[in-house]
Design a protein around this motif. Structure first.
Motif, mmCIF file in Angstrom:
data_model
loop_
_atom_site.group_PDB
_atom_site.id
_atom_site.type_symbol
_atom_site.label_atom_id
_atom_site.label_comp_id
_atom_site.label_asym_id
_atom_site.label_seq_id
_atom_site.Cartn_x
_atom_site.Cartn_y
_atom_site.Cartn_z
ATOM 1 N N ILE A 7 -1.093 5.929 -1.714
ATOM 2 C CA ILE A 7 -2.522 5.770 -2.457
ATOM 3 C C ILE A 7 -2.570 5.497 -3.773
ATOM 4 O O ILE A 7 -1.731 6.315 -4.458
ATOM 5 N N GLY A 8 -2.950 4.739 -4.318
ATOM 6 C CA GLY A 8 -3.166 4.477 -5.840
ATOM 7 C C GLY A 8 -4.161 5.284 -6.556
ATOM 8 O O GLY A 8 -5.043 6.140 -5.857
ATOM 9 N N PRO A 9 -4.353 5.272 -7.530
ATOM 10 C CA PRO A 9 -5.270 6.138 -8.700
ATOM 11 C C PRO A 9 -6.779 6.034 -8.184
ATOM 12 O O PRO A 9 -7.641 6.970 -8.255
ATOM 13 N N ASN A 118 -2.310 -2.368 -18.593
ATOM 14 C CA ASN A 118 -1.194 -1.442 -18.103
ATOM 15 C C ASN A 118 -1.670 -0.344 -17.109
ATOM 16 O O ASN A 118 -2.683 -0.296 -16.662
ATOM 17 N N ALA A 119 -0.505 0.479 -16.692
ATOM 18 C CA ALA A 119 -0.842 1.385 -15.386
ATOM 19 C C ALA A 119 -1.862 2.291 -16.237
ATOM 20 O O ALA A 119 -2.833 2.880 -15.230
ATOM 21 N N GLY A 120 -1.646 2.798 -17.329
ATOM 22 C CA GLY A 120 -2.577 3.654 -17.786
ATOM 23 C C GLY A 120 -4.243 3.412 -17.770
ATOM 24 O O GLY A 120 -4.953 4.253 -17.562
ATOM 25 N N GLY A 154 -0.972 2.096 -5.226
ATOM 26 C CA GLY A 154 -0.014 2.634 -6.114
ATOM 27 C C GLY A 154 1.201 1.662 -6.419
ATOM 28 O O GLY A 154 1.242 0.420 -5.764
ATOM 29 N N PRO A 155 2.342 2.016 -6.975
ATOM 30 C CA PRO A 155 3.339 1.264 -7.458
ATOM 31 C C PRO A 155 4.411 0.953 -6.353
ATOM 32 O O PRO A 155 5.105 0.088 -6.458
ATOM 33 N N LYS A 156 4.570 1.600 -5.315
ATOM 34 C CA LYS A 156 5.503 1.459 -4.297
ATOM 35 C C LYS A 156 5.007 0.237 -3.361
ATOM 36 O O LYS A 156 6.131 -0.141 -2.700
ATOM 37 N N VAL A 157 3.692 0.025 -2.972
ATOM 38 C CA VAL A 157 3.326 -1.175 -2.328
ATOM 39 C C VAL A 157 3.464 -2.491 -3.162
ATOM 40 O O VAL A 157 2.653 -2.453 -4.172
#
Length: 213
Positions: A7-9, A118-120, A154-157
């Protein structure tokens, strides 16, 4: 892949506390959670029914959205509206928002060119996106592009292998993965554009027909 573990942020971090979209939007008006507010004209919050069945999540507002204060009103938004109509998905059933609420750009003379958040920045703005989802409680979330997918799962999907699939994070709304309509606008080969547009409409039709199990 164990989707439940990814799950993402927007689903994993602390989120704003509000009981309505109107109240949440009011909180967000003075947002300084990341530096993007410094150059943007205004925050561009989500729009649509407060109890929408489907939430469409894009990347960020563009130039037209930044000036108008409304999401998806530029070229990509017009294309999205056309594809929603072709898919039989009434936009009135949808709440449309973005992973990042301020326009990120680089200046080229008088032009303001899109710059990828960006991710941040996505993580900081998850404070608002997660709250939108918590208030609306949709039956389905549609991620339009990689930034929205990162915000939710999140980053893995990854977008390419999961495009057209509905993923089921544990105790969260299902997530349908598809492209951002702006991607279609960048394709120069007409046959390729028509093919990918048909695929995109097919994904939106899947959203229109989706019924929770």
């Amino acid at each position: 892949m164990n989707i439940a573990a990814n799950i993402g942020p927007a689903l994993a971090l602390d989120i704003a506390d509000a009981t309505s979209i109107a109240g949440l939007r009011h909180q967000a008006e003075g947002c300084t959670r990341c530096d993007l507010y410094r150059n943007a004209t205004q925050i561009v919050f989500g729009e649509g029914a407060g109890q929408a069945e489907i939430v469409l999540v894009g990347e960020q507002p563009g130039d037209r959205e930044d000036l108008s204060g409304k999401p998806f009103v530029g070229p990509a938004g017009r294309l999205l509206d056309q594809c929603l109509e072709e898919a039989g998905l009434d936009r009135e059933r949808c709440y449309v928002t973005n992973a990042v609420k301020h326009f990120k750009f680089t200046s080229r003379g008088k032009r303001r060119l899109h710059a990828k958040p960006n991710a941040g920045e996505i993580r900081r703005c998850a404070w608002w996106l997660g709250a939108e989802l918590n208030i609306i409680k949709p039956k389905l979330v549609v991620t339009l592009g990689a930034s929205a997918l990162y915000a939710l799962l999140g980053p893995k999907v990854k977008l390419t292998p999961e495009r057209g699939h509905i993923l089921h994070p544990a105790n969260r709304p299902p997530v349908l993965v598809t492209i951002h309509p702006s991607y279609l606008l960048r394709i120069r080969d007409e046959a390729e554009q028509r093919r990918l547009r048909r695929d995109f409409v097919s994904d939106l039709h899947m959203a229109a027909e989706f019924q929770p199990g």
